[in-house]
Design an enzyme around this catalytic site. Structure first.
Site, PDB file in Angstrom:
ATOM      1  N   CYS A 141      40.037 -19.369  16.437  1.00 10.64           N
ATOM      2  CA  CYS A 141      39.437 -19.306  15.103  1.00 10.64           C
ATOM      3  C   CYS A 141      37.925 -19.475  15.144  1.00 10.64           C
ATOM      4  CB  CYS A 141      40.046 -20.375  14.203  1.00 10.64           C
ATOM      5  SG  CYS A 141      41.812 -20.146  13.897  1.00 10.64           S
ATOM      6  N   HIS A 162      37.635 -20.582   9.074  1.00 11.46           N
ATOM      7  CA  HIS A 162      38.139 -21.714   8.289  1.00 11.46           C
ATOM      8  C   HIS A 162      37.186 -22.900   8.330  1.00 11.46           C
ATOM      9  CE1 HIS A 162      39.225 -23.994  11.887  1.00 11.46           C
ATOM     10  NE2 HIS A 162      39.990 -23.017  12.321  1.00 11.46           N
TER      11      HIS A 162
END
Length: 344
Positions: free
Chosen positions: A318, A291
């Protein structure tokens, strides 16, 4: 009598002449024979080469950027040392991807995000890790995992399969228990069908994002032909940090991109309060997304870059990117049709 003898002699003579003529016309020139034999040897060598497993040396990896912002060189300085893209290791993984796709197969993905398909049963040999969560003998956590049973032993699973792992289906997904062969992990196993999403026998994995948790970078590669891959981007990234109980390392392995969110809202640690969002999020395992830069408010605009990119692990699991690069991955890597390979 003489007429019969002469006729017989004529027939014999004609037959001998015809045979000699046939032999003369079918004789092959030695040079032509050698050329034919050489062509056949080359053909057989090519057939054997096709059967031989591909290696890193067989991979052709060149640069042809589709995204050219924040681009890093193959080797680049970091503080008082240097970092690099592990191109040899990447070629090894590309060879693995080439090899497992050479045989036609029906593919599936293990899925159990937030235990949505039911908490996996206890494995035969389990322990509690430092997060105080149950793990198998290999360290894979029970939470969000699929149970993998040794074939023929359905009393208790042997290990857990991580959400997002790629498998080949060996039996129909209409059965209660599916037999599968791991691609992301070794072995042949069985698991209840509710943990497997079938994605078919025509899918191809020609788009791969390589995340390097040691050098904190990300490289995207696209297949353009047999053993030919081009690099589409080379960028800094920030992976997950080991910081219990909220932050986890980005797990090593091969995963399938299985979900996308234009805005991935996240909670403040230890609360149910939405703290902000990360743009252009592509989920590949558990709660791990590729992301963009996270915001500190749900109403904030998109942030393009952060000084922390390419430094040290600091995400919750992430892989943080420049937001424009996260959007490139978001658009380029199709759901259920692209891989994320995490290396160290």
């Amino acid at each position: 009598m003489r007429i019969y003898f002469r006729l017989s002699l004529l027939i014999i003579t004609t037959t001998v002449w015809s045979c000699n003529r046939k032999q003369a016309t079918t004789a092959i020139d030695p040079a032509e024979q050698q050329r034919t034999d050489s062509i056949e040897l080359v053909r057989k060598a090519e057939e054997e080469a096709k059967k031989r497993p591909k290696t890193a040396e067989d991979m052709e990896l060149t640069k042809d950027f589709s995204y050219d912002k924040h681009t890093l060189e193959d080797t680049y300085p970091y503080k008082d040392t240097t970092r690099h893209f592990q191109l040899n290791k990447i070629k090894e993984k590309l060879a693995f991807v080439e090899n497992f796709q050479r045989t036609p197969a029906s593919y599936g993905i293990l899925q159990n995000r937030k235990n949505k398909n039911q908490e996996a049963p206890l494995v035969k040999n389990y322990h509690r890790n430092e997060y105080k969560l149950i793990s198998d003998s290999l360290g894979t956590e029970r939470y969000q995992a699929a149970p993998l049973y040794t074939v023929g032993e359905n009393d208790a699973p042997t290990i857990y399969g991580r959400d997002g792992a790629l498998v080949k289906l060996l039996t129909s997904d209409t059965l209660d228990m599916i037999r599968l062969e791991g691609v992301s992990f070794p072995g042949t196993w069985e698991t209840p069908k509710r943990y497997v999403k079938a994605i078919g026998d025509s899918v191809t994995f020609h788009h791969i994002a390589f995340v390097d948790v040691t050098n904190q970078n990300i490289l995207t590669a696209e297949r353009t032909g047999d053993c030919r891959w081009v690099i589409r981007s080379m960028n800094p990234a920030t992976s997950g940090v080991h910081k219990p109980p909220y932050a986890h390392e980005t797990p090593l392995g091969i995963f399938v991109i299985q979900e996308k969110k234009a805005k991935m809202f996240y909670l403040k640690d230890g609360t149910n309060t939405i703290h902000g969002y990360a743009p252009y999020a592509s989920r590949f395992t558990n709660g791990a997304y590729i992301h963009g830069i996270p915001t500190q408010s749900v109403n904030a605009g998109i942030i393009e870059h952060s000084w922390s990119l390419g430094t040290t692990p600091r995400s919750h699991m992430c892989v943080r990117n420049a937001s424009s690069h996260a959007k490139f991955v978001y658009d380029w890597a199709k759901t259920f049709n692209a891989l994320v390979i995490v290396i160290d």
